[in-house]
Write an enzyme that holds these catalytic residues in place. Sequence first.
Site, mmCIF file in Angstrom:
data_model
loop_
_atom_site.group_PDB
_atom_site.id
_atom_site.type_symbol
_atom_site.label_atom_id
_atom_site.label_comp_id
_atom_site.label_asym_id
_atom_site.label_seq_id
_atom_site.Cartn_x
_atom_site.Cartn_y
_atom_site.Cartn_z
ATOM 1 N N ASP A 11 0.777 -1.219 -0.113
ATOM 2 C CA ASP A 11 -0.018 0.074 -0.158
ATOM 3 C C ASP A 11 0.891 1.366 -0.048
ATOM 4 O OD1 ASP A 11 -2.017 -1.473 0.145
ATOM 5 O OD2 ASP A 11 -2.313 -1.491 2.133
ATOM 6 N N LYS A 63 -10.351 -4.688 -7.821
ATOM 7 C CA LYS A 63 -11.784 -4.841 -7.824
ATOM 8 C C LYS A 63 -12.838 -4.343 -8.922
ATOM 9 C CE LYS A 63 -11.420 -4.287 -2.722
ATOM 10 N NZ LYS A 63 -9.786 -3.669 -2.731
ATOM 11 N N LEU A 64 -12.714 -4.778 -10.180
ATOM 12 C CA LEU A 64 -13.192 -4.253 -11.103
ATOM 13 C C LEU A 64 -14.781 -4.474 -11.210
ATOM 14 C CD1 LEU A 64 -11.285 -5.420 -14.448
ATOM 15 C CD2 LEU A 64 -10.968 -3.429 -12.661
ATOM 16 N N ASN A 69 -19.171 -6.357 -20.870
ATOM 17 C CA ASN A 69 -18.175 -6.200 -22.067
ATOM 18 C C ASN A 69 -16.812 -5.458 -21.431
ATOM 19 O OD1 ASN A 69 -17.810 -6.609 -24.887
ATOM 20 N ND2 ASN A 69 -17.687 -4.377 -24.964
ATOM 21 N N THR A 70 -17.080 -4.232 -20.824
ATOM 22 C CA THR A 70 -15.763 -3.574 -20.340
ATOM 23 C C THR A 70 -14.978 -4.279 -19.474
ATOM 24 O OG1 THR A 70 -17.029 -1.552 -20.405
ATOM 25 C CG2 THR A 70 -15.276 -1.405 -18.873
ATOM 26 N N THR A 117 -13.813 -5.763 4.454
ATOM 27 C CA THR A 117 -13.821 -6.171 5.767
ATOM 28 C C THR A 117 -13.842 -4.931 6.509
ATOM 29 O OG1 THR A 117 -11.197 -5.871 5.295
ATOM 30 C CG2 THR A 117 -12.138 -8.133 5.542
ATOM 31 N N ARG A 179 -4.342 -9.508 11.350
ATOM 32 C CA ARG A 179 -3.742 -8.830 12.498
ATOM 33 C C ARG A 179 -2.995 -9.798 13.177
ATOM 34 N NH1 ARG A 179 -4.244 -5.296 9.187
ATOM 35 N NH2 ARG A 179 -5.300 -3.498 9.220
ATOM 36 N N GLY A 209 -0.998 -6.169 5.500
ATOM 37 C CA GLY A 209 -0.501 -4.867 5.159
ATOM 38 C C GLY A 209 0.549 -3.991 6.246
#
Length: 233
Positions: A11, A63-64, A69-70, A117, A179, A209
């Site tokens: 990130d 995360k499309l 089609n796109t 989350t 975590r 992360g």
Amino acid sequence: MLEKCPIIALDFSDLASVTTFLEHFPKEELLFVKIGMELYYSEGPSIIRYIKSLGHRIFLDLKLHDIPNTVRSSMSVLAKLGIDMTNVHAAGGVEMMKAAREGLGEGPILLAVTQLTSTSQEQMQVDQHINLSVVDSVCHYAQKAQEAGLDGVVASAQEVKQIKKQTNEHFICLTPGIRPPQTNQLDDQKRTMTPEQARIVGADYIVVGRPITKAENPYQAYLEIKEEWNRIK
């Protein structure tokens, strides 16, 4: 038994920050990293090529969510980058998820995001107008993802057992919001678990992360989480 690698969420906002972070790791330590929107939108496909040149695996977390089609066309482009895993929003529907599978092909792992989350029960009901429990909503999306031919879902570790029951044991569950037990930081993740807890409930992949990227010694933090994730009792 093949050792599992926690997926490290990179990130960061630019390549310089990524290279500085990766300097903490021995070159022979092959990683599985997550590249999200901020880094990908900042650096573009070149960041994928750079990470792959180091031998690391990549989960491209974009995360499309668009018309079928796109999404199909976009996934076709992403497939050419050599990514190992990517995702779409399950809320886009079965036809969109099928289109994503068609565009991506059979190489990379394709997952569907169920409920973030960071989403609480109250937010889901008030903001999304979904009058189900979080676990019921997540399992509904998981079943739709399976119907569409996806490999699995992104969900909190709290829902993994129920997802496996309602799909099958081989349906992949990737769990963010992981975590270490000693972590007391407050952030935007609401449905979290430790690496050990995620392993016990049956998660297939975990994403970590800040407990690694913000650690004083990122490599040591990574090794400790990796050891807990692979521990056999």
